[in-house]
Design a protein around this motif. Structure first.
Motif, mmCIF file in Angstrom:
data_model
loop_
_atom_site.group_PDB
_atom_site.id
_atom_site.type_symbol
_atom_site.label_atom_id
_atom_site.label_comp_id
_atom_site.label_asym_id
_atom_site.label_seq_id
_atom_site.Cartn_x
_atom_site.Cartn_y
_atom_site.Cartn_z
ATOM 1 N N ASN A 17 0.491 -5.081 0.242
ATOM 2 C CA ASN A 17 1.701 -4.653 -0.474
ATOM 3 C C ASN A 17 2.811 -4.267 0.500
ATOM 4 N N LEU A 18 2.392 -3.598 1.584
ATOM 5 C CA LEU A 18 3.372 -3.157 2.585
ATOM 6 C C LEU A 18 4.030 -4.373 3.258
ATOM 7 N N HIS A 27 -16.509 -0.283 -0.116
ATOM 8 C CA HIS A 27 -16.028 0.103 1.225
ATOM 9 C C HIS A 27 -14.734 0.901 1.123
ATOM 10 N N GLN A 28 -14.384 1.531 2.253
ATOM 11 C CA GLN A 28 -13.111 2.249 2.303
ATOM 12 C C GLN A 28 -12.060 1.319 2.905
ATOM 13 N N ASP A 29 -10.902 1.209 2.251
ATOM 14 C CA ASP A 29 -9.871 0.376 2.891
ATOM 15 C C ASP A 29 -9.116 1.215 3.919
ATOM 16 N N LEU A 30 -8.340 0.530 4.740
ATOM 17 C CA LEU A 30 -7.522 1.262 5.717
ATOM 18 C C LEU A 30 -6.320 1.843 4.982
ATOM 19 N N SER A 31 -5.853 3.004 5.438
ATOM 20 C CA SER A 31 -4.617 3.533 4.843
ATOM 21 C C SER A 31 -3.483 2.637 5.315
ATOM 22 N N PRO A 32 -2.467 2.408 4.480
ATOM 23 C CA PRO A 32 -1.394 1.495 4.901
ATOM 24 C C PRO A 32 -0.574 2.025 6.085
ATOM 25 N N ARG A 79 6.852 4.031 -2.337
ATOM 26 C CA ARG A 79 5.794 4.450 -3.285
ATOM 27 C C ARG A 79 5.579 3.374 -4.362
ATOM 28 N N LYS A 80 6.687 2.904 -4.911
ATOM 29 C CA LYS A 80 6.577 1.899 -5.989
ATOM 30 C C LYS A 80 5.924 0.620 -5.493
ATOM 31 N N GLN A 81 6.367 0.132 -4.331
ATOM 32 C CA GLN A 81 5.937 -1.187 -3.848
ATOM 33 C C GLN A 81 4.577 -1.169 -3.156
#
Lengths: 654, 157
Positions: free
Chosen positions: B142-143, B42-47, B129-131
């Motif tokens: 992650n966000l 599946h495609q995940d949602l963009s953060p 970007r890193k996190q």
């Protein structure tokens, strides 16, 4: 154009002021200026040209500009003026009347300071009852009335005129025809159109980049790929549909096996619940993302606090508009009038210093309210809501894990059920399930690819649209290019016709005048001006005898050529060419001519020009030659050179 | 803290800068964080829903980490001022400029407000970007984890 007078002051041998009034009457338009060699004829001729065209003429013909200043006047010291003033009339500016011009060129020398000369030169042109122009502007006017390259064919030294008729002098002939008859102007027009066409061609190349076709090709490829992928999805969806049907059929058959119905029904119910949980999970994920996207607001808590602290310190006094108004009206807030020295003025000024602009005040007030609102509603609310959604999602995850565990148990029960058909059916069902998952994964991947293609096509559409606009511009420019190109070709044809026509006219007129002027005209069959602008004189035997002509005959031929051009320029049948005639001014007019030629020329030449000025020696014009001109002479002067004083004088004879 | 208002009036007369700039080097990060990532099935949602939201978070992470980095020579324009919401984003950016300059005149100086925000976003984007992008696992998770490293989220853990 007619020259009315020339006044010289301290110019070369002419000490003091001297004036010559030229004959301008239609019937008596010949001015004869007679003098022995060295009497000052060439100086007068130089004065005319210096006045109109400046130092360049002097440098070419005399050398040093300093030579123009009269030596006796120079010896006098003090303020010295050397000048030439030329008055003339010209009809070419206003079509309804003749206009008088006065051109004056002067050198001012201040010799009073320690013998160091301070020289200033100036040139001006006055158009009577209108305006006065100076230096470059004045020269532009002169060049427009009688360009220097044209004047050389009308103001000339008779002894040097045979340049046209010396062998290999086609350049001089061509240049004379071009300048006097304005062939150059058509050529300039043609070149201008060629330049315009080239510029359009350059712009067409810039606008028609040739990118449209490849862009359309790429878009076509992308669209056909998108179409293929859409069909792939349709096929995969059919496969999914079929697999799901097979799975349902298996469930029906499993239900029919004794002892399995309850288990199958339970599995259906758990699967349905799991589906709902998964939908709910997507919902929670979207909520989480939405709250996390607003997550920067609570992170801004330190700046919100600091901002509020600063904004609270802003005075809430009277707005600057009101304070300024009170100041302007010299009025207290209570309405009482106040004067400049009253303490109220100082109070208002102090308040004004502490106040901020109305606009800034309004923004500060608005920001203050917004920040308070953000702190109250967002800073704590967003983290709390996020925590709550995450907690609900965690609970949902536990339920999902539980339901999945129950499904695994049901599956294992069915696999271990003591019934071969049931075992086989369950095995097949699992295969279909895995197949459905795989197919749905593929469908999602293809959908993602289609989404990317759609973005690419949108970008391509923008580029294509820009390129199409550019191509429309290029098409428009192409039309202009073609028009300029066609016009340039048409003008080229006109130019060829015109030049050929002019050459023909000059040839026949030169021949006619030459035969009239030369004493043995019958000996020559024709005068030719060939396409290379070479003058040729053909004798009775058909030979070009130009190289064998005497100096006098060549001078006559040159005069005939000039007279022909003067005549064509004025009287030619081509209306655009019709010009006001120029006067003919000849220095050493007949020096090299034999008596017979002089007699012929003096008989004809008054009819060629509307004004004729002849500088002659006493020997050049006498006897029948003088008698031929007598009835047309309107003014006659004699130049006298005083050998002791080394100055020339102008004496009017009639 | 208050200064003459003439500067403010002059500023009003000129059309302020409208486009938000980032260092070109960070543009791929902004694109990646707004694009869904394909998983196996599946495609995940963009953060992030928008580049504006990335910019705002980067700005305040940059501020909290005290990383104000001037933009380099190569820049990219990513969105217009109009994308900022007048109720939340604009007041926050004004508060940032106020906190940074301690001069109230900055409130009507859109150019200055933008420059301050851009420079803090330039400092904060690397952390995002890193996190979020470079860290393994689901990017929305992650966000969220990134946010819970900071006050006031921290207090709820």
């Amino acid at each position: 154009m007619k020259i009315t007078s020339i006044t010289l002051k301290n110019f070369r041998p002419y000490y003091g002021k001297h004036t010559i009034n030229f004959a301008t009457d239609d019937e008596h338009h010949v001015t004869v200026i007679q003098g022995v060699n060295g009497a000052g004829k060439t100086s007068l001729f130089t004065a005319l040209n210096w006045c109109l065209y400046g130092d360049d003429f002097v440098k070419r013909n005399i050398g040093d500009i300093g030579e123009l200043v009269n030596r006796r006047a120079l010896a006098d010291g003090g303020m010295l003026e050397t000048s030439v003033e030329l008055r003339f009339t010209y009809e070419g500016i206003f079509s309804d009347r003749e206009v008088e011009f006065c051109a004056k060129r002067e050198i001012q020398r201040d010799l009073r300071l320690d013998g160091i000369a301070r020289t200033t030169t100036q040139f001006f042109l006055e158009i009577t009852n209108w305006r006065e122009f100076h230096d470059a502007e004045a020269l532009n006017w002169i060049q427009a009335i009688i360009p220097e390259n044209v004047s050389v064919h009308f103001f000339f030294d008779g002894e040097k005129i045979d340049n046209f008729t010396r062998p290999n002098r086609k350049t001089e002939v061509e240049s004379a025809v071009r300048n006097v008859l304005k062939v150059d102007e058509i050529e300039r027009g043609m070149r201008h159109l060629e330049d315009v066409a080239s510029e359009y061609q350059r712009q067409v190349t810039r606008h028609a980049s040739g990118k449209l076709k490849p862009l359309l090709e790429v878009r076509k490829t992308k669209k056909s790929l998108r179409s293929k992928l859409s069909k792939d999805i349709e096929l995969l969806q059919e496969e999914v549909k079929l697999a799901k049907k097979q799975k349902r059929d298996i469930d029906t058959r499993l239900e029919d096996i004794k002892g399995l119905r309850k288990l199958i029904d339970e599995r259906k119910a758990v699967e349905s619940e799991l589906k709902q949980f998964k939908n709910k999970k997507v919902e929670y994920q979207e909520q989480t993302r939405s709250l996390a996207n607003q997550g920067f607001i609570p992170l801004g808590k330190p700046v919100l606090d600091k901002g509020l602290e600063i904004l609270q310190e802003i005075p809430t006094g009277l707005p600057d508009i009101l304070l300024n108004e009170l100041l302007d009206k010299r009025q207290c807030l209570c309405g009482r009038p106040i004067h400049d020295e009253s303490p109220e003025i100082e109070t208002i000024l102090n308040l004004l210093n502490q106040s901020i602009s109305t606009n800034l005040g309004h923004t500060a007030q608005e920001t203050h309210g917004d920040l308070k609102h953000l702190v109250r509603t967002h800073v704590e609310q967003i983290p709390s809501n996020l925590k709550s959604v995450l907690s609900d999602e965690e609970e949902l995850e536990q339920n999902i894990r539980m339901k999945k565990g129950r499904l695994d148990e049901i599956e294992r029960s069915l696999e271990n059920f003591d019934h071969d058909e049931a075992n086989n059916l369950e095995k097949r069902r699992k295969e279909y399930e895995q197949s459905i998952l795989k197919l749905e994964g593929e469908i999602n991947q293809i959908k993602g690819r289609i989404q990317e293609i759609n973005i690419e096509i949108t970008k391509l559409n923008q580029k294509i649209s820009t390129e199409k606009d550019s191509n429309v511009k290029a098409e428009e420019l192409k039309r202009y290019w073609k028009l300029a190109d066609d016009s340039s070709i048409a003008m080229g044809k006109i130019y060829e016709l015109f030049a050929e026509n002019m050459r023909g006219h000059v040839q026949s007129e030169t021949e006619k005048i030459f035969k009239d002027l030369v004493w043995n005209g019958d000996h020559f069959r024709e005068v030719l001006l060939n396409k290379d602008y070479e003058l040729q004189v053909i004798d009775e035997s058909g030979e070009n005898v130009l190289p064998e002509l005497s100096a006098g005959q060549r001078q006559v031929l040159s005069l005939s050529f000039i007279a022909a051009m003067a005549k064509i320029a004025v009287h030619d049948t081509i209306p655009q060419l019709t010009e006001e005639p120029f006067p003919i001014v000849m220095d050493t007019a007949f020096g090299r001519l034999s008596r017979k030629h002089r007699e012929n020329i003096t008989r004809i030449i008054p009819n060629i020009a509307n004004q004729l000025v002849l500088f002659v020696t006493d020997e050049e014009l006498q006897g029948e030659a003088k008698a031929n001109l007598a009835s047309r002479i309107g003014a006659e002067y004699e130049l006298e050179f005083d050998r002791e004083a080394k100055t020339s004088k102008i004496k009017e004879i009639c | 803290m208050l200064s003459n208002t003439n500067g403010d009036r002059n500023q009003q007369a000129r059309r302020p800068r409208d486009r938000i700039r980032i260092d070109k080097i960070h543009h791929p990060t902004y694109i990646a964080l707004t694009k869904p990532r394909e998983n196996e099935n599946h495609q995940d949602l963009s953060p992030f829903e928008s580049m504006k939201n990335i910019f705002m978070l980067a700005t305040f992470i940059g501020y909290n980490e005290k990383k104000r980095v001037p933009l380099g020579k190569d820049k990219e324009l990513i969105f217009a001022w109009a994308r900022f919401s007048p109720e939340e984003d604009v007041p926050l950016l004004r508060a940032l400029a106020l906190a940074e300059t301690e001069h109230v005149e900055v409130l009507t100086d859109q150019d200055r407000i933008l420059t301050i925000a851009e420079e803090y976003a330039n400092g904060g984007i690397t952390e995002i970007r890193k996190q979020v992008e470079d860290m393994p696992g689901d990017r929305i998770t992650n966000l969220v984890d990134l946010l819970f490293n900071w006050y006031p989220y921290k207090t709820l853990v």
